[in-house]
Design a protein around this motif. Structure first.
Motif: not given
Ligand SMILES: Cc1ncc(COP(=O)(O)O)c(C=O)c1O
Length: 386
Positions: A76-80, A145-147, A149-151, A174-179, A196-201, A208-211, A327-329
């Motif tokens: 349901s979200s990236g945080m989920m 880890f994130e790479t 990383s944000n921001p 890994i949180d691969n959201t940014f890549a 992934h925060s699929a809410s992004k790219y 949409l909010i999803c993961g 937000s972004l992407a």
């Molecule tokens: C890198 C990264 N991971 C996780 C999240 C959390 O995602 P969500 O907002 O879909 O729960 C975000 C949200 O901005 C994010 O930028």
């Protein structure tokens, strides 16, 4: 149909699509029923929370093929996705080691929630991986880890961090959201779990909010029941929207990459700019590592300008195409001040110690024409200084 070996655009368009045999429509139909027939022969009971309906399976398969893992689920979200992986794979008494440059929401989750479950954690710099390794404890079960990383778009060497983790039999996440899976496929480098925060790219249209979680059968065997038990799933309409959005993922990400590179090069030469953080710049400390493990450098950059707080406000309000947003992407270009948005819950001291100063601006390059974006920034700088 398994399309693991085809190109990225082909995967984006075709992977996972569920064809209705009667109409042979090109799109996965939206299955809204929450009550579905029981098949006594197979024992199958279709129920959306159990992650077994066609809309879930279709888009999860597309993401799985994009990342190259054995199994994928959509939540349901990236945080989920982040919290499910951590809480499903750890138990009371375990320790988890994090890179300190985390998305603000993840940092908040770690500091607010983990203690309640008796999970010990350390946040450490990854600038020097030997020092990072020294933070591993006997009970460390995950390195997270994130790479990039944000921001600050810091880059961690995937090969090296996996090597360290394997030495101690630690799971890597890994949180691969940014890549996005277009620019980086961490599983190829031996990373165990991708979130992934699929809410992004992956979605890319800021609506949409999803993961998503991609991993091996072994780890998914622990994560999937956690998600089913806690119920953080996505409804059929949103799953369909995500699937539709992902058909253009490669096209969008290529344009995001191109625009971010042009903006980064423009900012780097600008007299009003002190520093640009973008892994596509030769001047970026992680450029060589990024070249080794990424096929594109992403659509996000951050910039430290010479403007004070008041002039930064004038600069941001003067922009026509960059909307100030947290937000972004998305396809539209966005601008934000991480100190006021994604990292506002961090203390001032912690923020500044990891480089997130009050003058740091984060830009998410959209898919507009780069010349228009550059002209817009130029006129906003002029307004801020007039
Ligand atoms: C890198 C990264 N991971 C996780 C999240 C959390 O995602 P969500 O907002 O879909 O729960 C975000 C949200 O901005 C994010 O930028």
């Amino acid at each position: 149909m398994n399309k693991d070996n085809c190109g990225k655009n082909t995967k984006c368009v075709h992977a996972g699509t569920f064809i209705n045999n009667e109409t042979k429509g090109v799109n996965t139909p939206i299955y809204t029923s929450t009550s579905n027939g029981f098949n006594p022969e197979t024992g199958n009971l279709y129920y959306p929370r159990c992650l077994n309906m066609p809309n879930h399976l279709a888009v999860a398969e597309k993401i799985r093929e994009m990342e190259g893992g054995e199994e994928a689920i959509v939540v349901s979200s990236g945080m989920m996705a982040v919290s499910s992986v951590i809480l499903a794979l750890l138990k009371t008494g375990d320790h988890i080691l994090f890179s300190e440059d985390l998305y603000g929401g993840t940092d908040y989750f770690v500091k607010e929630e983990l203690e309640k479950f008796g999970i010990d954690y350390t946040l450490a710099s990854t600038e020097n991986l030997e020092k990072f390794e020294s933070k591993i404890k006997d009970n460390t079960k995950i390195i997270y880890f994130e790479t990039p990383s944000n921001p600050l778009l810091k880059i961690i060497d995937l090969e090296k961090i996996v090597q360290i983790a394997k030495k101690y039999e630690i799971i890597t996440v890994i949180d691969n959201t940014f890549a996005s899976p277009i620019n980086q496929n961490p599983i190829e480098f031996g990373v165990d779990v991708v979130v992934h925060s699929a809410s992004k790219y992956l979605n890319g249209h800021s609506d949409l909010i999803c993961g998503a979680i991609v991993t091996s059968e072994k780890f998914m065997g622990r994560i999937r029941p956690y998600v089913i038990n806690t119920g953080g799933i996505l409804n059929a309409q949103d799953l369909y929207l995500l699937e539709r959005s992902m058909k253009t993922l490669n096209l969008r990400v290529q344009k995001h990459n191109e625009n971010a590179q042009k903006l980064a090069e423009f900012f780097e030469k600008h007299s009003q700019v002190k520093k640009v953080h973008y892994p596509g710049l030769v001047s970026h400390s992680g450029h060589e590592t990024a070249k080794k493990q990424m096929s594109g450098f992403g659509g996000v950059l951050s910039v430290e300008t010479n403007l004070n707080k008041e002039k930064t406000r004038i600069f941001i309000s003067a922009l026509k195409y960059f909307q100030e947003a947290g937000s972004l992407a998305g396809v539209e270009s966005l601008i934000s001040l991480p100190c006021e948005t994604s990292h506002s819950k961090m203390t001032y001291e912690t923020r500044c110690s990891i480089g997130i100063t009050d003058s740091l601006i984060r830009i998410s390059a959209g898919i507009e024409d780069a010349e228009d974006l550059i002209a817009d920034i130029e006129q906003a700088f002029e307004k801020a200084n007039s």
